[in-house]
Design a protein around this motif. Structure first.
Motif, PDB file in Angstrom:
ATOM      1  N   ASN A   1      10.400  34.324  55.229  1.00 44.07           N
ATOM      2  CA  ASN A   1      11.781  34.688  54.970  1.00 44.07           C
ATOM      3  C   ASN A   1      12.036  34.771  53.472  1.00 44.07           C
ATOM      4  OD1 ASN A   1      12.420  34.754  57.697  1.00 44.07           O
ATOM      5  ND2 ASN A   1      12.848  32.540  57.750  1.00 44.07           N
ATOM      6  N   ASN A   2      12.910  35.698  53.115  1.00 43.25           N
ATOM      7  CA  ASN A   2      13.280  35.886  51.713  1.00 43.25           C
ATOM      8  C   ASN A   2      14.794  35.762  51.610  1.00 43.25           C
ATOM      9  OD1 ASN A   2      13.296  36.445  49.033  1.00 43.25           O
ATOM     10  ND2 ASN A   2      12.813  38.620  49.225  1.00 43.25           N
ATOM     11  N   ASP A   3      15.271  34.673  51.008  1.00 46.55           N
ATOM     12  CA  ASP A   3      16.701  34.402  50.921  1.00 46.55           C
ATOM     13  C   ASP A   3      17.251  35.015  49.643  1.00 46.55           C
ATOM     14  OD1 ASP A   3      19.257  33.426  51.168  1.00 46.55           O
ATOM     15  OD2 ASP A   3      18.745  31.401  50.485  1.00 46.55           O
ATOM     16  N   LYS A   4      17.940  36.149  49.782  1.00 43.77           N
ATOM     17  CA  LYS A   4      18.540  36.816  48.624  1.00 43.77           C
ATOM     18  C   LYS A   4      20.053  36.663  48.660  1.00 43.77           C
ATOM     19  CE  LYS A   4      15.118  40.393  47.562  1.00 43.77           C
ATOM     20  NZ  LYS A   4      14.914  41.845  47.325  1.00 43.77           N
ATOM     21  N   ARG A   5      20.626  36.345  47.530  1.00 44.32           N
ATOM     22  CA  ARG A   5      22.075  36.211  47.419  1.00 44.32           C
ATOM     23  C   ARG A   5      22.542  36.947  46.161  1.00 44.32           C
ATOM     24  NH1 ARG A   5      23.503  29.956  49.219  1.00 44.32           N
ATOM     25  NH2 ARG A   5      22.213  29.981  51.117  1.00 44.32           N
ATOM     26  N   LYS A   6      23.649  37.661  46.292  1.00 44.82           N
ATOM     27  CA  LYS A   6      24.157  38.465  45.188  1.00 44.82           C
ATOM     28  C   LYS A   6      25.668  38.342  45.115  1.00 44.82           C
ATOM     29  CE  LYS A   6      23.814  43.166  43.286  1.00 44.82           C
ATOM     30  NZ  LYS A   6      23.213  44.506  43.495  1.00 44.82           N
ATOM     31  N   TRP A   7      26.172  38.013  43.926  1.00 42.16           N
ATOM     32  CA  TRP A   7      27.609  37.929  43.682  1.00 42.16           C
ATOM     33  C   TRP A   7      27.967  38.902  42.561  1.00 42.16           C
ATOM     34  CZ3 TRP A   7      24.317  33.886  44.213  1.00 42.16           C
ATOM     35  CH2 TRP A   7      24.535  32.981  45.258  1.00 42.16           C
ATOM     36  N   SER A   8      29.024  39.626  42.734  1.00 46.37           N
ATOM     37  CA  SER A   8      29.476  40.529  41.670  1.00 46.37           C
ATOM     38  C   SER A   8      30.990  40.645  41.719  1.00 46.37           C
ATOM     39  CB  SER A   8      28.841  41.914  41.805  1.00 46.37           C
ATOM     40  OG  SER A   8      29.266  42.542  42.995  1.00 46.37           O
ATOM     41  N   GLY A   9      31.583  40.863  40.565  1.00 42.92           N
ATOM     42  CA  GLY A   9      33.022  41.040  40.470  1.00 42.92           C
ATOM     43  C   GLY A   9      33.367  41.820  39.219  1.00 42.92           C
ATOM     44  N   ALA A  10      34.513  42.472  39.245  1.00 41.16           N
ATOM     45  CA  ALA A  10      34.959  43.262  38.094  1.00 41.16           C
ATOM     46  C   ALA A  10      36.476  43.185  37.989  1.00 41.16           C
ATOM     47  CB  ALA A  10      34.511  44.712  38.222  1.00 41.16           C
ATOM     48  N   PHE A  11      36.968  43.349  36.761  1.00 42.54           N
ATOM     49  CA  PHE A  11      38.404  43.289  36.502  1.00 42.54           C
ATOM     50  C   PHE A  11      38.767  44.386  35.511  1.00 42.54           C
ATOM     51  CE2 PHE A  11      41.852  41.889  33.702  1.00 42.54           C
ATOM     52  CZ  PHE A  11      42.860  41.677  34.631  1.00 42.54           C
ATOM     53  N   ASN A  12      39.824  45.134  35.807  1.00 38.41           N
ATOM     54  CA  ASN A  12      40.329  46.169  34.904  1.00 38.41           C
ATOM     55  C   ASN A  12      41.810  45.930  34.642  1.00 38.41           C
ATOM     56  OD1 ASN A  12      37.968  48.146  34.809  1.00 38.41           O
ATOM     57  ND2 ASN A  12      38.300  47.978  37.000  1.00 38.41           N
ATOM     58  N   ALA A  13      42.223  46.128  33.410  1.00 36.31           N
ATOM     59  CA  ALA A  13      43.637  46.006  33.045  1.00 36.31           C
ATOM     60  C   ALA A  13      44.019  47.197  32.173  1.00 36.31           C
ATOM     61  CB  ALA A  13      43.894  44.699  32.291  1.00 36.31           C
ATOM     62  N   ASN A  14      45.236  47.695  32.356  1.00 36.88           N
ATOM     63  CA  ASN A  14      45.681  48.890  31.642  1.00 36.88           C
ATOM     64  C   ASN A  14      47.186  48.825  31.416  1.00 36.88           C
ATOM     65  OD1 ASN A  14      45.617  51.460  30.502  1.00 36.88           O
ATOM     66  ND2 ASN A  14      45.981  52.467  32.455  1.00 36.88           N
ATOM     67  N   TRP A  15      47.605  49.087  30.183  1.00 38.69           N
ATOM     68  CA  TRP A  15      49.037  49.148  29.850  1.00 38.69           C
ATOM     69  C   TRP A  15      49.239  50.274  28.849  1.00 38.69           C
ATOM     70  CZ3 TRP A  15      51.465  48.958  25.140  1.00 38.69           C
ATOM     71  CH2 TRP A  15      52.862  48.881  25.169  1.00 38.69           C
ATOM     72  N   GLN A  16      50.336  51.008  28.968  1.00 37.30           N
ATOM     73  CA  GLN A  16      50.591  52.060  27.997  1.00 37.30           C
ATOM     74  C   GLN A  16      52.068  52.412  27.942  1.00 37.30           C
ATOM     75  OE1 GLN A  16      48.081  55.101  30.032  1.00 37.30           O
ATOM     76  NE2 GLN A  16      49.867  56.433  29.775  1.00 37.30           N
ATOM     77  N   ASP A  17      52.467  52.953  26.766  1.00 38.16           N
ATOM     78  CA  ASP A  17      53.783  53.560  26.591  1.00 38.16           C
ATOM     79  C   ASP A  17      53.565  54.880  25.853  1.00 38.16           C
ATOM     80  OD1 ASP A  17      53.354  52.887  23.926  1.00 38.16           O
ATOM     81  OD2 ASP A  17      54.853  51.292  23.869  1.00 38.16           O
ATOM     82  N   ASP A  18      54.586  55.405  25.214  1.00 39.32           N
ATOM     83  CA  ASP A  18      54.447  56.715  24.561  1.00 39.32           C
ATOM     84  C   ASP A  18      53.489  56.687  23.373  1.00 39.32           C
ATOM     85  OD1 ASP A  18      56.195  57.802  26.368  1.00 39.32           O
ATOM     86  OD2 ASP A  18      57.957  57.583  25.075  1.00 39.32           O
TER      87      ASP A  18
END
Length: 202
Positions: free
Chosen positions: A2-19
């Protein structure tokens, strides 16, 4: 066995704008193990401020941090600034052309030991974005030679397709190719990655 593989991933995006200003950032983290041994460990963060100087011209400043020990990169931190030309080519197609300069601090692990560098690079990029009814397509090409040693070059190409799944949920697939004319010892010049992520927008 048996081959026990585990993978965790996450991402975060932030955006703000005016003229006049747009501020955006993104961060990602990937961690993978196989039979209890670490096999991947990537960290990435980028933040950028864009000031619209005229209708088609903007100034921008940015910072970035990345870490990928399995590509011999202990860390890379950089800060820079530049100019951006931006144009709406059609109702659905937008084009950005940027040029700038940044200073980076790099630490790499090689067979002979730790290698530390401070380099100043030019940053040239082209970005296209198509907004279609059922998908948003984006592609970006970067070219980054060292200012006082132009033969030392890096390039990056990204292509992404984002599919809306609801008002606040989307699915994003991305292809990325990196090229380094002088990679760390034991690392290939080219590296290819694909990612599939589920996003929640607030």
């Amino acid at each position: 066995g048996n081959n026990d593989k585990r993978k965790w991933s996450g991402a975060f995006n932030a955006n703000w704008q005016d003229d006049d200003y747009r501020i955006f950032s993104w961060a990602s983290r990937l961690y993978e193990t196989s039979n209890g041994q670490r096999t991947d460990d990537d960290t990435f963060f980028h933040a950028r401020v864009v000031r619209n100087h005229r209708q088609r011209w903007a100034q921008e400043a940015f910072v970035q941090y990345e870490r990928d020990p399995f590509a011999a990169l202990s860390f890379r931190a950089l800060t820079g600034a530049g100019l951006r030309y931006q144009r709406q080519l059609s109702e659905h197609l937008r084009w950005n052309q940027g040029t700038g300069v940044f200073h980076e601090w790099v630490r790499e692990e090689e067979t002979a030991g730790e290698q530390r560098d401070q380099l100043t690079r030019l940053s040239l990029y082209t970005h296209l974005q198509w907004q279609l009814p059922s998908v948003k397509l984006q592609t970006t090409l970067y070219f980054q030679p060292v200012v006082d040693e132009p033969a030392d070059q890096r390039a990056l190409w990204q292509f992404a397709a984002t599919f809306p799944l609801g008002t606040h949920v989307d699915l994003k697939w991305q292809w990325q190719t990196r090229w380094d004319s002088r990679p760390p010892e034991g690392i290939e010049e080219e590296n290819h990655q694909t990612q599939l992520r589920l996003g929640i927008n607030f």
